[in-house]
Motif scaffolding. Sequence first.
Motif, PDB file in Angstrom:
ATOM      1  N   THR A  81       0.843  -1.184   0.000  1.00 23.63           N
ATOM      2  CA  THR A  81       0.000   0.000   0.000  1.00 23.63           C
ATOM      3  C   THR A  81       0.886   1.245   0.000  1.00 23.63           C
ATOM      4  O   THR A  81       1.713   1.407   0.901  1.00 23.63           O
ATOM      5  CB  THR A  81      -0.915   0.036   1.238  1.00 23.63           C
ATOM      6  OG1 THR A  81      -1.709  -1.169   1.269  1.00 23.63           O
ATOM      7  CG2 THR A  81      -1.834   1.251   1.194  1.00 23.63           C
ATOM      8  N   PRO A  82       0.753   2.109  -1.001  1.00 22.49           N
ATOM      9  CA  PRO A  82       1.559   3.339  -1.041  1.00 22.49           C
ATOM     10  C   PRO A  82       1.299   4.208   0.178  1.00 22.49           C
ATOM     11  O   PRO A  82       0.301   4.034   0.888  1.00 22.49           O
ATOM     12  CB  PRO A  82       1.070   4.029  -2.329  1.00 22.49           C
ATOM     13  CG  PRO A  82       0.496   2.920  -3.164  1.00 22.49           C
ATOM     14  CD  PRO A  82      -0.116   1.963  -2.170  1.00 22.49           C
ATOM     15  N   THR A  83       2.186   5.144   0.419  1.00 23.11           N
ATOM     16  CA  THR A  83       2.019   6.052   1.549  1.00 23.11           C
ATOM     17  C   THR A  83       0.816   6.966   1.316  1.00 23.11           C
ATOM     18  O   THR A  83       0.360   7.146   0.184  1.00 23.11           O
ATOM     19  CB  THR A  83       3.267   6.917   1.754  1.00 23.11           C
ATOM     20  OG1 THR A  83       3.414   7.795   0.616  1.00 23.11           O
ATOM     21  CG2 THR A  83       4.511   6.052   1.896  1.00 23.11           C
ATOM     22  N   ARG A  84       0.329   7.562   2.386  1.00 24.50           N
ATOM     23  CA  ARG A  84      -0.805   8.472   2.275  1.00 24.50           C
ATOM     24  C   ARG A  84      -0.492   9.638   1.341  1.00 24.50           C
ATOM     25  O   ARG A  84      -1.332  10.050   0.538  1.00 24.50           O
ATOM     26  CB  ARG A  84      -1.176   8.994   3.675  1.00 24.50           C
ATOM     27  CG  ARG A  84      -2.307  10.023   3.704  1.00 24.50           C
ATOM     28  CD  ARG A  84      -3.617   9.481   3.199  1.00 24.50           C
ATOM     29  NE  ARG A  84      -4.075   8.331   3.966  1.00 24.50           N
ATOM     30  CZ  ARG A  84      -5.244   7.728   3.770  1.00 24.50           C
ATOM     31  NH1 ARG A  84      -6.044   8.140   2.803  1.00 24.50           N
ATOM     32  NH2 ARG A  84      -5.592   6.688   4.500  1.00 24.50           N
ATOM     33  N   ASP A  85       0.733  10.168   1.441  1.00 29.30           N
ATOM     34  CA  ASP A  85       1.123  11.286   0.571  1.00 29.30           C
ATOM     35  C   ASP A  85       1.119  10.861  -0.895  1.00 29.30           C
ATOM     36  O   ASP A  85       0.682  11.616  -1.767  1.00 29.30           O
ATOM     37  CB  ASP A  85       2.507  11.808   0.961  1.00 29.30           C
ATOM     38  CG  ASP A  85       2.491  12.582   2.275  1.00 29.30           C
ATOM     39  OD1 ASP A  85       1.389  12.982   2.706  1.00 29.30           O
ATOM     40  OD2 ASP A  85       3.566  12.775   2.863  1.00 29.30           O
ATOM     41  N   GLU A  86       1.635   9.651  -1.170  1.00 32.79           N
ATOM     42  CA  GLU A  86       1.653   9.154  -2.552  1.00 32.79           C
ATOM     43  C   GLU A  86       0.228   8.963  -3.072  1.00 32.79           C
ATOM     44  O   GLU A  86      -0.089   9.341  -4.208  1.00 32.79           O
ATOM     45  CB  GLU A  86       2.419   7.833  -2.629  1.00 32.79           C
ATOM     46  CG  GLU A  86       3.922   7.986  -2.481  1.00 32.79           C
ATOM     47  CD  GLU A  86       4.636   6.647  -2.438  1.00 32.79           C
ATOM     48  OE1 GLU A  86       5.728   6.547  -3.012  1.00 32.79           O
ATOM     49  OE2 GLU A  86       4.092   5.709  -1.820  1.00 32.79           O
ATOM     50  N   LEU A  87      -0.625   8.384  -2.244  1.00 28.80           N
ATOM     51  CA  LEU A  87      -2.018   8.159  -2.647  1.00 28.80           C
ATOM     52  C   LEU A  87      -2.723   9.484  -2.958  1.00 28.80           C
ATOM     53  O   LEU A  87      -3.419   9.605  -3.971  1.00 28.80           O
ATOM     54  CB  LEU A  87      -2.770   7.414  -1.548  1.00 28.80           C
ATOM     55  CG  LEU A  87      -2.435   5.927  -1.366  1.00 28.80           C
ATOM     56  CD1 LEU A  87      -3.100   5.386  -0.104  1.00 28.80           C
ATOM     57  CD2 LEU A  87      -2.876   5.115  -2.579  1.00 28.80           C
TER      58      LEU A  87
END
Length: 222
Positions: A177-183
Amino acid sequence: FRWLALITGYPFQLLLFKRKTYYEDKSVQSLKIRGGALIISNHYHFYDYMMNMFAVLPRKLHVVSSEMPYSTRIGSFGMRFFGGIQANRITKNMRFMDTAADVIRKGGLVQIYPEGRITDDGRLQSFKHSYIVIAHRANAPIIPIVTDGNYGLTKRAHILVGTPIRLSDYIASDKRTPTRDELNAVNEMIHGRVLAMRERLDELIALDKNKKKSKKDKKSKK
């Protein structure tokens, strides 16, 4: 059962949709998609899935949907044959993301509506992040499609197929799961692209109408 339903429903969908398809870049695009991919689409009506299902034939188009179609035995039976993947909003079970990613990794096509619901005013709503997680876990392209939702026996539906989006161009993380910032960053970018596609679709439809009007005017002058 699926093919029987498709064959019997094919003439009906020709009358209901009369689909005209445009492409952002026709040289690299086609609805004859090879391999696994995630199709995202704006959401006007249940017919959105039906139209895209016939558009990608003979490929099977799985669809991520809410728990509502599964509330009856007939609905659950139909969703099973047509490749439904349940995203239950009541239990908030996230297993649908792995299920969808598995289908794509095996070479299948999955469609999801990032808005998570049917629009109530015709405008594009905000996107949930789950579609990004699915495509990231499947290591597959995202193919954006927008429709004008113009369905009916006296109407004609139009869709615009966008160029595939490769998440590897935007997400460096190899975590499940990508990081929140990436998402957030990728979601904002893709939402902007789909919004621009919706505006471009309106322009293309208007151009077609003007061309038809010009042809009629020329004929009337002869």
